[in-house]
Structures are given as structure tokens and as C-alpha cells.
Design a protein around this motif. Structure first.
Motif, PDB file in Angstrom:
ATOM      1  N   LEU A   1       0.864   4.336  -2.859  1.00 30.37           N
ATOM      2  CA  LEU A   1       1.353   5.693  -2.592  1.00 30.37           C
ATOM      3  C   LEU A   1       2.079   6.638  -3.313  1.00 30.37           C
ATOM      4  CD1 LEU A   1      -1.112   8.053  -1.964  1.00 30.37           C
ATOM      5  CD2 LEU A   1      -0.035   7.070   0.560  1.00 30.37           C
TER       6      LEU A   1
ATOM      7  N   ARG B   1      -2.259   6.452 -13.918  1.00 27.92           N
ATOM      8  CA  ARG B   1      -2.971   6.189 -11.964  1.00 27.92           C
ATOM      9  C   ARG B   1      -2.348   4.798 -12.254  1.00 27.92           C
ATOM     10  NH1 ARG B   1      -5.035  10.608 -15.192  1.00 27.92           N
ATOM     11  NH2 ARG B   1      -6.248  11.856 -14.372  1.00 27.92           N
TER      12      ARG B   1
ATOM     13  N   ASN C   1       0.540  -1.201  -0.099  1.00 31.35           N
ATOM     14  CA  ASN C   1      -0.059   0.383   0.187  1.00 31.35           C
ATOM     15  C   ASN C   1       0.505   1.366  -0.081  1.00 31.35           C
ATOM     16  OD1 ASN C   1      -2.065  -1.298  -0.174  1.00 31.35           O
ATOM     17  ND2 ASN C   1      -2.672  -1.495   2.174  1.00 31.35           N
TER      18      ASN C   1
ATOM     19  N   ASN D   1      -3.416   2.048  -8.783  1.00 32.06           N
ATOM     20  CA  ASN D   1      -4.323   2.475  -7.155  1.00 32.06           C
ATOM     21  C   ASN D   1      -4.238   0.612  -6.679  1.00 32.06           C
ATOM     22  OD1 ASN D   1      -6.600   4.814  -7.730  1.00 32.06           O
ATOM     23  ND2 ASN D   1      -6.622   3.629  -9.922  1.00 32.06           N
TER      24      ASN D   1
ATOM     25  N   THR E   1      -5.780   5.469  -4.985  1.00 34.06           N
ATOM     26  CA  THR E   1      -6.919   4.930  -3.807  1.00 34.06           C
ATOM     27  C   THR E   1      -6.894   3.568  -3.216  1.00 34.06           C
ATOM     28  OG1 THR E   1      -8.185   4.414  -5.873  1.00 34.06           O
ATOM     29  CG2 THR E   1      -8.368   7.110  -5.389  1.00 34.06           C
TER      30      THR E   1
ATOM     31  N   TRP F   1      -6.032   2.813   5.158  1.00 34.51           N
ATOM     32  CA  TRP F   1      -4.666   1.799   4.764  1.00 34.51           C
ATOM     33  C   TRP F   1      -4.838   1.522   5.343  1.00 34.51           C
ATOM     34  CZ3 TRP F   1      -3.381   2.033  -0.129  1.00 34.51           C
ATOM     35  CH2 TRP F   1      -3.656   3.716  -1.323  1.00 34.51           C
TER      36      TRP F   1
ATOM     37  N   SER G   1      -9.878   9.452 -14.357  1.00 30.24           N
ATOM     38  CA  SER G   1     -10.641   8.139 -12.796  1.00 30.24           C
ATOM     39  C   SER G   1      -8.901   8.738 -11.731  1.00 30.24           C
ATOM     40  CB  SER G   1      -9.966   7.098 -13.960  1.00 30.24           C
ATOM     41  OG  SER G   1      -9.041   6.616 -13.921  1.00 30.24           O
ATOM     42  N   PRO G   2     -10.201   8.495 -10.958  1.00 32.44           N
ATOM     43  CA  PRO G   2      -8.734   8.699  -9.357  1.00 32.44           C
ATOM     44  C   PRO G   2      -7.859   7.649  -9.615  1.00 32.44           C
ATOM     45  CG  PRO G   2     -10.384   7.431  -9.242  1.00 32.44           C
ATOM     46  CD  PRO G   2     -10.782   7.302 -10.386  1.00 32.44           C
ATOM     47  N   THR G   3      -6.576   8.349  -8.920  1.00 32.47           N
ATOM     48  CA  THR G   3      -4.994   7.682  -8.254  1.00 32.47           C
ATOM     49  C   THR G   3      -4.799   7.907  -7.318  1.00 32.47           C
ATOM     50  OG1 THR G   3      -2.966   7.356  -9.305  1.00 32.47           O
ATOM     51  CG2 THR G   3      -3.900  10.246  -8.789  1.00 32.47           C
TER      52      THR G   3
ATOM     53  N   GLU H   1       1.230  11.432 -10.715  1.00 29.95           N
ATOM     54  CA  GLU H   1       0.221  11.305 -11.372  1.00 29.95           C
ATOM     55  C   GLU H   1       0.430  12.942 -11.949  1.00 29.95           C
ATOM     56  OE1 GLU H   1      -3.239  13.753  -8.285  1.00 29.95           O
ATOM     57  OE2 GLU H   1      -1.761  12.954  -7.888  1.00 29.95           O
TER      58      GLU H   1
ATOM     59  N   ALA I   1     -13.684   2.362  -0.706  1.00 29.26           N
ATOM     60  CA  ALA I   1     -12.913   3.555   0.046  1.00 29.26           C
ATOM     61  C   ALA I   1     -12.766   2.668   0.645  1.00 29.26           C
ATOM     62  CB  ALA I   1     -12.715   4.551  -0.384  1.00 29.26           C
TER      63      ALA I   1
ATOM     64  N   THR J   1      -9.295  -0.019  -2.675  1.00 28.61           N
ATOM     65  CA  THR J   1     -10.857  -0.168  -2.803  1.00 28.61           C
ATOM     66  C   THR J   1     -11.200  -1.696  -2.858  1.00 28.61           C
ATOM     67  OG1 THR J   1     -10.990   0.533  -5.010  1.00 28.61           O
ATOM     68  CG2 THR J   1     -11.235   1.898  -4.753  1.00 28.61           C
TER      69      THR J   1
END
Length: 251
Positions: free
Chosen positions: A185, A197, A181, A199, A240, A251, A236-238, A192, A248, A242
Motif C-alpha cells: 500500500l 501500479r 501488505n 498490487n 489492491t 487487508w 488498471s487499479p493500484t 500512483e 478483492a 486480490t
């Protein structure tokens, strides 16, 4: 450059990785099915379909990782999606119960060679593949990375005394997913500005060899969140973490 989208899944000759390969193949991707054992990868690729290419890839072997990256670059010239799925739960051999697994991974008893083997696959192998594949991903507009983590690695959840899985948090598999994890990140922050992206997903407690087929979820359920993220559009998000049903995760 290859005309169709290309996805590489590590550890894809069985379990969740195989299902992700199957699903992305069905969405029109050319799928590179990463497998430490090429013969097993070839069998799995034939089972899925003609747009699946077996790729020998041992994430713990520098030579294998380098060769795989060179083949992706030379044969396809692009990599739209990288799914880092390869992982091991233990260095123990044979049939292992969940109780044996939890005990063997305790910080006070786990042999150093065992923890090194687990982390070599689950953490350092992920970073090695990331570094090797990044040059071709930087040439691919809208590229994305999905790291298969686990809710068992959540520090927030395991710090809660009433979390039902807390007693199983170990120095091997669980802590390796915590480290993954952190890597996710770091990768997301680094990439970014480039629009790539990154995730992490938790597949849940899935019935695979890694869980001794004791999970409560199917491989289709376990693969769902990784496939969803692989198919998202560019905006799209980055960064994350999930799960398909729970959304969500902390962490």
C-alpha cells in the motif's frame, strides 16, 4: 532499450514463480528468472524457453540485488513488470508439518534469529528489490509491480473468531505477509502519481515446496492472479489485494 516487454520474477526457479515466468514468457515477455542459486535458475530457464534469462538474485544480499538491478538497466534498459515472489515460510530445516510450523511461529517461542530470517526475505528483501529496480521502472511507461502476499496475512480475516485459519496466524510467515501488505500500500501510494501500479495478490493454498506440497490448488491456479495483473492495460487499479477466484480480499 530492449524492444519486447521485460518481466522480472524473484524466486522463480520453482513453484509459483516458475509458473508465472512460464505464463509471461508465453505472452511474449522477455522473462528475467530470478534465482538465489544461479545454476538452478539456468536449468529452470532452459526448461521454459529461449526468451527466459536466468538472473542471480538473492533478495537478502545487498550486493546481489545491486548487481541484478545494474544488469537489468545495462542489458535491457526497461522493466515493465516486477513480480516479488521470493519468500520462505519458516527457518526450520527438513520436513515440517503444518502443526510444527504453526507452533514454531508463535510469538512466545519463535527464536529471534528465525523471525529475522523470515522477515529478511519476505519483507526487507521485497523493499530492497523495489528500491533497486525502481529507477529503471520509472523509465518504462506503464510499469507495474505485483507482490505475492497471502490471505493468511489479512488482519481483518484473522481478527474474526470464526475464521478457520485464525489459530495458525503466527509471528513469522503470516505476520510477514501482513507487513508486506503494508509495504504494498505504501508503494502504491508513492507511485500512483507516476502511473506505476502496485498490487498484492494471494495465490491461495497452492501445492508448492513452501506448503510442503500439501496445498489444494495447482501452481497454475496460484499464478493466475499475478499473471492477470501483469497483463492489464495502463488504466488498471493500484493498491489492491486480490485472489483469482475470491476477488478483492480485506487487508
Amino acid at each position: 532499450m530492449h524492444t519486447s516487454r521485460v518481466a522480472l520474477i524473484t524466486g522463480a526457479n520453482q513453484g509459483i514463480g516458475f509458473q508465472i515466468a512460464t505464463d509471461l514468457s508465453g505472452h511474449g515477455f522477455t522473462v528475467l528468472l530470478g534465482s538465489r542459486d544461479l545454476a538452478r535458475g539456468e536449468i529452470a530457464a532452459r526448461e521454459i524457453g529461449s526468451n527466459v534469462v536466468p538472473l542471480q538474485l538473492d533478495v537478502t544480499d545487498e550486493t546481489s540485488v545491486t548487481a541484478a538491478a545494474e544488469r537489468v538497466r545495462s542489458d535491457f534498459g526497461r522493466l515493465d513488470v516486477l513480480v516479488q515472489n521470493a519468500a520462505i515460510a519458516t527457518a526450520l530445516t527438513g520436513e515440517v508439518t503444518s502443526q510444527q510450523l504453526a507452533h514454531a511461529g508463535r510469538p512466545s517461542v519463535i527464536p529471534m534469529q528465525d523471525i529475522r530470517r523470515i522477515w529478511d526475505t519476505n519483507v526487507f528483501g521485497v523493499l530492497a528489490v523495489y528500491q533497486a529496480m525502481l529507477p529503471v521502472m520509472r523509465l518504462t511507461p506503464g510499469a507495474r509491480i505485483v507482490n505475492i502476499s497471502s490471505g493468511a496475512g489479512s488482519l481483518t480475516l484473522n481478527a474474526q473468531s470464526d475464521f478457520p485459519l485464525r489459530s495458525g496466524f503466527d509471528a513469522g510467515y503470516c505476520a510477514s505477509k501482513t507487513a508486506l501488505n503494508g509495504l504494498t500500500l505504501a508503494m502504491a501510494i508513492e507511485l500512483e502519481p507516476e502511473g506505476i501500479r502496485v498490487n498484492a495478490v494471494s495465490p491461495g493454498y497452492t501445492r508448492t515446496r513452501l506448503t510442503g506440497f500439501a496445498g489444494t490448488d495447482t501452481v497454475e491456479q496460484g499464478a493466475a492472479e499475478a499473471v492477470r495483473l501483469a497483463l492489464l492495460e495502463d488504466r488498471s487499479p493500484t493498491g489492491t489485494f486480490t485472489h483469482a477466484e475470491h476477488g478483492a480480499l480485506p487487508w
